[in-house]
Design a protein around this motif. Structure first.
Motif, PDB file in Angstrom:
ATOM      1  N   ILE A   7       0.857  -1.188   0.000  1.00 19.62           N
ATOM      2  CA  ILE A   7       0.000   0.000   0.000  1.00 19.62           C
ATOM      3  C   ILE A   7       0.892   1.237   0.000  1.00 19.62           C
ATOM      4  O   ILE A   7       1.484   1.605   1.010  1.00 19.62           O
ATOM      5  N   VAL A   8       1.020   1.841  -1.171  1.00 23.58           N
ATOM      6  CA  VAL A   8       1.782   3.077  -1.328  1.00 23.58           C
ATOM      7  C   VAL A   8       0.842   4.232  -1.018  1.00 23.58           C
ATOM      8  O   VAL A   8      -0.262   4.302  -1.557  1.00 23.58           O
ATOM      9  N   HIS A   9       1.262   5.135  -0.175  1.00 22.44           N
ATOM     10  CA  HIS A   9       0.327   6.186   0.266  1.00 22.44           C
ATOM     11  C   HIS A   9       1.027   7.530   0.381  1.00 22.44           C
ATOM     12  O   HIS A   9       2.203   7.620   0.712  1.00 22.44           O
ATOM     13  N   GLY A  10       0.272   8.581   0.040  1.00 19.37           N
ATOM     14  CA  GLY A  10       0.758   9.938   0.240  1.00 19.37           C
ATOM     15  C   GLY A  10       0.897  10.708  -1.059  1.00 19.37           C
ATOM     16  O   GLY A  10       0.640  10.196  -2.158  1.00 19.37           O
ATOM     17  N   PRO A  11       1.322  11.961  -0.970  1.00 20.58           N
ATOM     18  CA  PRO A  11       1.527  12.795  -2.171  1.00 20.58           C
ATOM     19  C   PRO A  11       2.839  12.443  -2.851  1.00 20.58           C
ATOM     20  O   PRO A  11       3.707  11.790  -2.270  1.00 20.58           O
ATOM     21  N   ASN A  12       2.976  12.879  -4.094  1.00 19.69           N
ATOM     22  CA  ASN A  12       4.209  12.625  -4.852  1.00 19.69           C
ATOM     23  C   ASN A  12       5.252  13.667  -4.468  1.00 19.69           C
ATOM     24  O   ASN A  12       5.643  14.512  -5.277  1.00 19.69           O
ATOM     25  N   ILE A  44      -1.472  -1.223  -4.278  1.00 22.63           N
ATOM     26  CA  ILE A  44      -2.535  -0.223  -4.165  1.00 22.63           C
ATOM     27  C   ILE A  44      -1.876   1.128  -3.892  1.00 22.63           C
ATOM     28  O   ILE A  44      -1.024   1.235  -3.002  1.00 22.63           O
ATOM     29  N   VAL A  45      -2.231   2.133  -4.654  1.00 19.36           N
ATOM     30  CA  VAL A  45      -1.684   3.477  -4.460  1.00 19.36           C
ATOM     31  C   VAL A  45      -2.785   4.380  -3.927  1.00 19.36           C
ATOM     32  O   VAL A  45      -3.735   4.711  -4.655  1.00 19.36           O
ATOM     33  N   ALA A  46      -2.688   4.740  -2.659  1.00 14.33           N
ATOM     34  CA  ALA A  46      -3.586   5.731  -2.066  1.00 14.33           C
ATOM     35  C   ALA A  46      -2.973   7.097  -2.376  1.00 14.33           C
ATOM     36  O   ALA A  46      -2.171   7.630  -1.603  1.00 14.33           O
ATOM     37  N   ALA A  47      -3.335   7.619  -3.539  1.00 12.65           N
ATOM     38  CA  ALA A  47      -2.652   8.780  -4.127  1.00 12.65           C
ATOM     39  C   ALA A  47      -3.265  10.076  -3.606  1.00 12.65           C
ATOM     40  O   ALA A  47      -4.429  10.372  -3.868  1.00 12.65           O
ATOM     41  N   VAL A  48      -2.481  10.850  -2.905  1.00 13.19           N
ATOM     42  CA  VAL A  48      -2.949  12.114  -2.337  1.00 13.19           C
ATOM     43  C   VAL A  48      -2.623  13.252  -3.295  1.00 13.19           C
ATOM     44  O   VAL A  48      -1.453  13.555  -3.539  1.00 13.19           O
ATOM     45  N   LEU A  68      -7.176  10.421  -3.620  1.00 12.10           N
ATOM     46  CA  LEU A  68      -7.546  11.089  -2.376  1.00 12.10           C
ATOM     47  C   LEU A  68      -7.246  12.578  -2.515  1.00 12.10           C
ATOM     48  O   LEU A  68      -6.306  12.972  -3.212  1.00 12.10           O
ATOM     49  N   PRO A  69      -8.025  13.421  -1.863  1.00 11.31           N
ATOM     50  CA  PRO A  69      -7.824  14.871  -2.027  1.00 11.31           C
ATOM     51  C   PRO A  69      -6.533  15.355  -1.390  1.00 11.31           C
ATOM     52  O   PRO A  69      -5.999  14.735  -0.460  1.00 11.31           O
ATOM     53  N   ASP A  70      -6.031  16.474  -1.910  1.00 11.94           N
ATOM     54  CA  ASP A  70      -4.862  17.120  -1.313  1.00 11.94           C
ATOM     55  C   ASP A  70      -5.105  17.360   0.171  1.00 11.94           C
ATOM     56  O   ASP A  70      -6.216  17.709   0.586  1.00 11.94           O
ATOM     57  N   GLY A  71      -4.061  17.187   0.958  1.00  9.64           N
ATOM     58  CA  GLY A  71      -4.177  17.419   2.390  1.00  9.64           C
ATOM     59  C   GLY A  71      -4.549  16.195   3.195  1.00  9.64           C
ATOM     60  O   GLY A  71      -4.535  16.243   4.431  1.00  9.64           O
ATOM     61  N   ALA A  75      -1.938   8.991   7.848  1.00 12.72           N
ATOM     62  CA  ALA A  75      -2.721   8.000   8.591  1.00 12.72           C
ATOM     63  C   ALA A  75      -4.031   7.695   7.865  1.00 12.72           C
ATOM     64  O   ALA A  75      -4.420   6.527   7.720  1.00 12.72           O
ATOM     65  N   ALA A  76      -4.716   8.731   7.394  1.00  7.63           N
ATOM     66  CA  ALA A  76      -5.976   8.527   6.686  1.00  7.63           C
ATOM     67  C   ALA A  76      -5.756   7.810   5.365  1.00  7.63           C
ATOM     68  O   ALA A  76      -6.557   6.961   4.959  1.00  7.63           O
ATOM     69  N   ALA A  77      -4.651   8.117   4.678  1.00  9.78           N
ATOM     70  CA  ALA A  77      -4.351   7.449   3.411  1.00  9.78           C
ATOM     71  C   ALA A  77      -4.048   5.974   3.640  1.00  9.78           C
ATOM     72  O   ALA A  77      -4.445   5.119   2.834  1.00  9.78           O
ATOM     73  N   ARG A  78      -3.361   5.654   4.727  1.00 13.95           N
ATOM     74  CA  ARG A  78      -3.084   4.246   5.025  1.00 13.95           C
ATOM     75  C   ARG A  78      -4.379   3.476   5.258  1.00 13.95           C
ATOM     76  O   ARG A  78      -4.562   2.354   4.764  1.00 13.95           O
ATOM     77  N   VAL A  79      -5.276   4.076   6.020  1.00 11.81           N
ATOM     78  CA  VAL A  79      -6.553   3.415   6.303  1.00 11.81           C
ATOM     79  C   VAL A  79      -7.334   3.187   5.018  1.00 11.81           C
ATOM     80  O   VAL A  79      -7.875   2.095   4.774  1.00 11.81           O
TER      81      VAL A  79
END
Length: 757
Positions: A7-12, A44-48, A68-71, A75-79
């Motif tokens: 699970i890749v998560h967060g902004p680029n 899975i990419v939880a892309a912020v 996922l929206p900016d900001g 923790a929320a992206a991981r979930v």
């Protein structure tokens, strides 16, 4: 059901996600067939944010993309990513980090052999920074010593000393679902810098059994502190809350409690010693840390001897003033030794900067702006366009240009200027409210808190820039990257013409500056010039009506000492005939002449040969925007002029005879030959064929140009300079600025054929 869900998560952040996904989707990460992802691994990419989403979507169907929206916090992206996962095990990987080739497969194979009693698998990792990569972590020996594949934390509490990275913990999915709430929100307020360390340690505290894999399977990329948002007081206090929550999870487990207590006290003292806290925040942080140290002190605990023991005792006593005095005395002793070693050199520097240093004690002048362009070459580029808009929108702000003595004679009449090294030069740099440059001011320029530094840049990056040049010796030769970043840290604003540029500046110049996605002011003229302007420029250049003007503008090459012609211009002119004139623009690194300093221009012999009417050396002609307006088409290689010229929606041809050498020696951000704004020629013969047929302006060329313009002319609409002046100099908020016109609503300056009709 896959064995492992990555699970890749967060902004680029700083474009690190691009490399991470490229490694995950490389052939080594795929099944043996090389055509589909391994059934044992899902990604899975939880892309912020939009940038992360666009980056991830380029790798579908190998990855599942969850926008996922900016900001959205980590923790929320991981979930959110875990909610989509179907694997038996979950590996959370921040988008800024990396994975070694084949790492997920190695982990998945090991997981398949673990007993069902294990909740967490611990991995080794390497560390990377902006200037180094692959540094070994201290965790390897600890993982090796732990030894067994199935153990309880109480029997090996020292595992809590592992670097607290969630990316080095692989969690059984059932374990995650059971403890999800306690692994996210509790103990570390969502979004604080301690969110991931809390989750990493909480996973160990909550697990029934853990296993170790002393193999490097994760890369932690540590971002420059100067590139991160300022730490708020609440985030600093959260360190204490983080440990108190973990100690609550430890419960009645003495061995575990003792290790956590030592970690808490040590981390709190280090955070305090690093400084950077305002006095009220530092006092409150010390008070909270002191209370926690006393409240959780294990029975019979004894502090170590020596200076460290004194520090811990003062913390437990809450003796803030005495602790600060101890630190001040220690720093004074260290500073005295350093001053003795460097005193002579520093004295010489200070004497040389006497007038500048004295001027720094004067108030900042809110109506003074200093401009410079191309290492003090004159009034040009984005700074010139901003200065012109400033004169119209804020005439009370006085501009002063920094130019060399050589270039001062070429300034427009009435231009107020200073020459480097003079007394007034130091005074204006020290007292100006605004400092605007398309490169950097000297290292010695001090960033005053109430001054504003605007970096306008001078092009869209195809070639690697900033710290991205480090792996390329030809490009990095002679560069001091630490000094470069210290200059970058002075920027308040960084100007950008498109989202590609914004992203590349983030990775090439990692710092805390604000990106102004407004367009490049120097390109405004491409939307404001009219037919009369185009005709007048062509007349000044001696281009007769009806003749085709081809602007040839090659770039500088780091691996060549001077301008080495890559075209036989005489032969090209002969093939193109009398109705075509070649405007040849040498790079400004060659001092305005199309050759090295002090050498004869390669064009000199052509002019002497009588071809002056068909080959015109415009290397010294300014501004370059006039040349673009006069040209029917542009021929270039890798120069950023192509991105500016594309605003005119006129034909472009790329001559890429040494593309392979160029990208290997300089490094590039994308494959120009695959994403060109028009036809690509690899030889002179191919170029001649394009220019002597309709290939330079046919439907295929127009289609390629349209795609290129949509990507790289994103913010240029003729009002970039106005947006900059209103935001930076007049302090207007983003909502009040002129919005960027959609591309289809913009009208570029008429081309020469239109202008003559």
């Amino acid at each position: 059901m896959p064995e492992l869900s990555v699970i890749v998560h967060g902004p680029n952040t700083q474009d690190h996600l691009t490399g991470l996904l490229a490694s995950l989707c490389s052939p080594t990460a795929l099944a043996a067939s090389g055509t589909s992802p391994s059934p044992d691994i899902e990604v899975i990419v939880a892309a912020v944010g939009d940038w992360a989403r666009e980056t991830a979507e380029r790798h579908t169907p190998d990855v599942q993309v969850l926008p996922l929206p900016d900001g959205t916090s980590d923790a929320a992206a991981r979930v959110a990513g875990a909610d989509l996962a179907t694997g038996r095990w979950l590996h959370f990987v921040p988008a800024k980090d990396g994975l070694p080739p084949g790492g997920p497969r190695t982990v998945a194979e090991h997981l398949a052999r673990l007993p069902d009693t294990v909740d967490v698998l611990l991995l080794d990792h390497v560390r990377s920074t902006w200037h180094s990569s692959g540094l070994p972590s201290p965790d390897g020996p600890l993982l090796v010593r732990a030894g067994r594949a199935d153990l309880a934390l109480d029997d090996c509490a020292r595992l809590l000393r592992l670097t607290p990275l969630l990316g080095t913990r692989v969690l059984r999915a059932a374990f995650w679902r059971t403890h999800r709430t306690r692994l996210t929100a509790a103990g570390a307020p969502d979004g604080t810098p301690f969110d991931e360390p809390y989750a990493a340690r909480a996973a160990l505290l909550l697990a029934d059994r853990v296993a170790c894999l002393p193999r490097v399977a994760h890369e932690e990329r540590r971002l420059r502190p100067a590139a991160l948002p300022p730490v708020t007081p609440e985030q600093r206090y959260a360190l204490v809350e983080h440990y108190e929550a973990l100690l609550g999870l430890a419960g009645d487990r003495p061995a575990v409690h003792d290790v956590l207590y030592e970690l808490m006290v040590g981390d709190c003292l280090r955070a305090f010693a690093r400084g950077g806290m305002p006095e009220p925040v530092a006092r409150e942080f010390f008070r909270r840390a002191s209370l926690a140290a006393v409240r959780h002190r294990p029975e019979g605990h004894r502090n170590p001897v020596g200076l460290e023991g004194v520090r811990r005792s003062l913390l437990e006593e809450g003796a803030y003033t005495r602790y600060r005095a101890l630190r001040a005395a220690h720093r004074t002793r260290r500073a005295a030794g350093s001053a003795a070693r460097t005193g002579g050199r520093r004295l010489g520097t200070l004497l040389g900067d006497h007038h500048y240093r004295r001027a720094l004690r004067r108030p900042v002048d809110p109506e003074l702006a200093v401009f410079s362009a191309y290492w003090n070459r004159g009034v040009a580029c984005n700074p010139a366009a901003i200065a012109a808009a400033l004169a119209e929108l804020a005439p009370w702000i006085h501009p002063v240009w920094v130019v060399t003595a050589h270039h001062a004679a070429l300034l427009p009449p009435g231009t107020d200027h200073v020459v480097p090294g003079t007394r007034r030069y130091g005074e204006v740099l020290a007292t100006a409210k605004y400092l605007v440059n398309n490169v950097n001011f000297p290292d010695t320029v001090v960033k005053r808190p109430d001054a504003v530094h605007l970096q306008t840049h001078h092009g869209t990056p195809l070639k690697r820039m900033g710290v991205d040049q480090m792996p390329f010796p030809a490009a990095a030769r002679g560069l001091d990257f630490q000094a470069l970043l210290e200059r970058v840290d002075k920027w308040d604003y960084s100007l950008s013409g498109n989202s590609h540029t914004t992203r590349m500046w983030q990775r090439a110049y990692p710092s805390r500056h604000v990106s102004l996605d407004y367009g490049y002011p120097r390109n405004d003229v491409y939307y404001t010039a009219g037919a009369d302007d185009v005709r007048a420029i062509r007349a000044r250049l001696g281009i007769a009506p009806g003749r085709r003007a081809v602007l040839y503008a090659p770039t500088h090459r780091d691996y060549e000492a001077g301008w080495v012609p890559h075209l036989d211009l005489a032969a090209l002119a002969d093939r193109l005939g009398e109705e075509t004139v070649l405007l040849v623009r040498g790079h400004y690194f060659y001092d305005g002449g199309a050759g090295t300093a002090g050498s004869t221009s390669p064009l000199t012999s052509l002019r002497r040969g009588g071809r002056g009417a068909r080959i015109v050396d415009v290397s010294s002609y300014d501004p370059v925007e006039d040349l673009c307006l006069a040209a029917d088409l542009l021929v270039t290689d890798y120069s950023s002029i192509m991105f500016d010229y594309a605003n005119l929606d006129r034909p472009l041809v790329i001559h890429a005879d040494d593309w392979d050498v160029y990208r290997q020696t300089r490094g590039v951000y994308f494959d120009l030959t695959a994403e060109a704004p028009g036809p690509v020629a690899r030889t002179q013969e191919e170029l001649t064929g394009i220019l002597t047929t309709d290939a330079w302006r046919d439907a295929s060329a127009a289609k390629a140009r349209a795609v290129f313009r949509r990507r790289f002319c994103e913010y240029d609409d003729g009002r970039a300079a106005e947006r900059v002046v209103r935001r930076v100099f007049l302090g207007q908020d983003e909502e009040s600025l002129p919005p960027v016109l959609p591309l289809e609503e913009r009208t570029p300056a008429p081309d020469p054929e239109e202008a003559s009709s």
